[in-house]
Design a protein around this motif. Structure first.
Motif, PDB file in Angstrom:
ATOM      1  N   SER A  78       0.697  -1.192   0.010  1.00 34.22           N
ATOM      2  CA  SER A  78      -0.134   0.021  -0.106  1.00 34.22           C
ATOM      3  C   SER A  78       0.814   1.274   0.035  1.00 34.22           C
ATOM      4  CB  SER A  78      -1.069   0.124   1.245  1.00 34.22           C
ATOM      5  OG  SER A  78      -0.243   0.050   2.501  1.00 34.22           O
ATOM      6  N   ALA A  92      -9.130   3.166   3.743  1.00 32.54           N
ATOM      7  CA  ALA A  92     -10.386   2.473   4.563  1.00 32.54           C
ATOM      8  C   ALA A  92     -10.343   1.157   4.755  1.00 32.54           C
ATOM      9  CB  ALA A  92     -11.540   3.078   3.757  1.00 32.54           C
ATOM     10  N   PHE A  93      -9.875   0.549   3.592  1.00 29.61           N
ATOM     11  CA  PHE A  93      -9.918  -1.068   3.638  1.00 29.61           C
ATOM     12  C   PHE A  93      -8.746  -1.846   4.367  1.00 29.61           C
ATOM     13  CE2 PHE A  93     -13.153  -0.324   0.641  1.00 29.61           C
ATOM     14  CZ  PHE A  93     -14.057  -1.507   0.732  1.00 29.61           C
ATOM     15  N   ILE A  94      -7.614  -0.945   4.326  1.00 29.91           N
ATOM     16  CA  ILE A  94      -6.311  -1.717   4.635  1.00 29.91           C
ATOM     17  C   ILE A  94      -5.855  -1.074   6.321  1.00 29.91           C
ATOM     18  CG2 ILE A  94      -5.618  -2.326   2.667  1.00 29.91           C
ATOM     19  CD1 ILE A  94      -3.602  -0.071   2.795  1.00 29.91           C
ATOM     20  N   ILE A 100      -9.838   5.054  -0.607  1.00 28.91           N
ATOM     21  CA  ILE A 100     -10.357   3.599  -0.744  1.00 28.91           C
ATOM     22  C   ILE A 100      -9.432   2.664  -0.129  1.00 28.91           C
ATOM     23  CG2 ILE A 100     -11.534   1.921  -2.057  1.00 28.91           C
ATOM     24  CD1 ILE A 100     -12.797   3.957  -3.881  1.00 28.91           C
TER      25      ILE A 100
END
Length: 303
Positions: free
Chosen positions: A227, A286-288, A283
């Protein structure tokens, strides 16, 4: 028995000796009570000020992106999508978005794979130049990317990779690798070697043992490194500006720069492009976010 005989003959009751140091649980509860005794305003006021300074620029960008041209309202009403439509179609942001996505995903995959192999070598093998190699990785973080533009440009020119997304992917991967290798090495050191040795005893090769035993335990670390590589390559401006000249090969940061003219700036289109550029990053985080915090904390200290 000696204490009982002494009590019988002397009539003195021997009391047990108690330690003056409070137990660990009591100390922890004491710290928790001390934290609870802090007035809430001393916590919420600094956090509120920090949140204000963080969110106001984003709100300002969103406001310019959704309010009509010429409006001076401080509230996003009435809302319009003209700026998003303009940058997406007239300013070729659909092409910029696609190019940035290609660069980001390819950089993520390349950085993760190379850092995984390099980090495993540093964590599991001993060789003569290991300490020197680690020192070189750390020192490379002090070299600005701007200093490497001329040699990289000459290399890519000789390889006929100028105006190719591959040149940007290679440059981004090279500059992401030192920190990624160090982090992955820390993650692997936290995995006990005995787990791999047990797999070897069961007949697994080193590669198979790594894939079956170590790799599943590295998921937080891999997500953190991947990321970080994706977000950095998504937002990086310098390499894309220098190595990409044709408009259909440019990325979003360079595309945003084209919206700034010499005499005027289309603030609505610029804000709309900024919102489009921020959406994938928001996004992703937010997910990781859970894996990201776990991964960086796991790689920071060897357990």
């Amino acid at each position: 028995m000696t204490a009982a005989l002494a009590e019988k003959h002397t009539g003195t009751v021997l009391e047990p000796v108690h330690s003056t140091e409070p137990p660990t649980g009591h100390r922890r509860r004491g710290r928790e009570r001390a934290f609870d005794d802090v007035p809430r305003w001393q916590i919420y006021v600094p956090l509120g000020i920090y949140l204000l300074f963080t969110l106001v620029p984003f709100y300002w960008m969103f406001l310019f992106a959704v309010r009509p041209t010429g409006s001076t309202s401080l509230l996003p009403w009435p809302m319009t999508g003209e700026h998003f439509s303009k940058v997406w179609t007239e300013r070729s942001f659909a092409v910029f978005f696609q190019n940035s996505m290609i660069v980001g995903v390819c950089t993520l995959v390349a950085t993760t794979l190379v850092a995984l192999s390099g980090g495993y070598a540093l964590a599991r093998f001993d060789f003569r130049i290991k300490n020197g190699f680690m020192l070189a990785l750390l020192c490379s973080q002090f070299i600005p990317g701007a200093l490497m533009l001329v040699p990289l440009f000459e290399i890519f020119k000789n390889l006929q990779m100028i105006n190719s997304l591959g040149s940007v992917v290679i440059a981004e991967t090279v500059f992401q690798l030192p920190l990624s290798i160090i982090l992955i090495s820390g993650f692997i050191k936290n995995v006990p070697v005995s787990l791999e040795e047990a797999a070897w005893v069961d007949g697994c090769s080193r590669f198979r043992a790594f894939c079956a035993v170590v790799l599943p335990l590295l998921r937080p670390g891999l997500i953190a490194v991947g990321s970080f590589a994706f977000v950095h390559s998504w937002n990086h401006f310098l390499f894309a500006l220098m190595f990409l000249s044709e408009q259909d090969k440019q990325t979003i940061p360079v595309g945003l720069n084209t919206l700034i003219g010499a005499d005027s700036v289309d603030l609505g289109a610029l804000a709309g492009g900024g919102v489009i550029a921020a959406i994938p990053v928001v996004i992703v985080f937010a997910f990781i976010q859970k894996w990201l915090i776990t991964g960086f904390s796991a790689g920071a200290v060897k357990g």
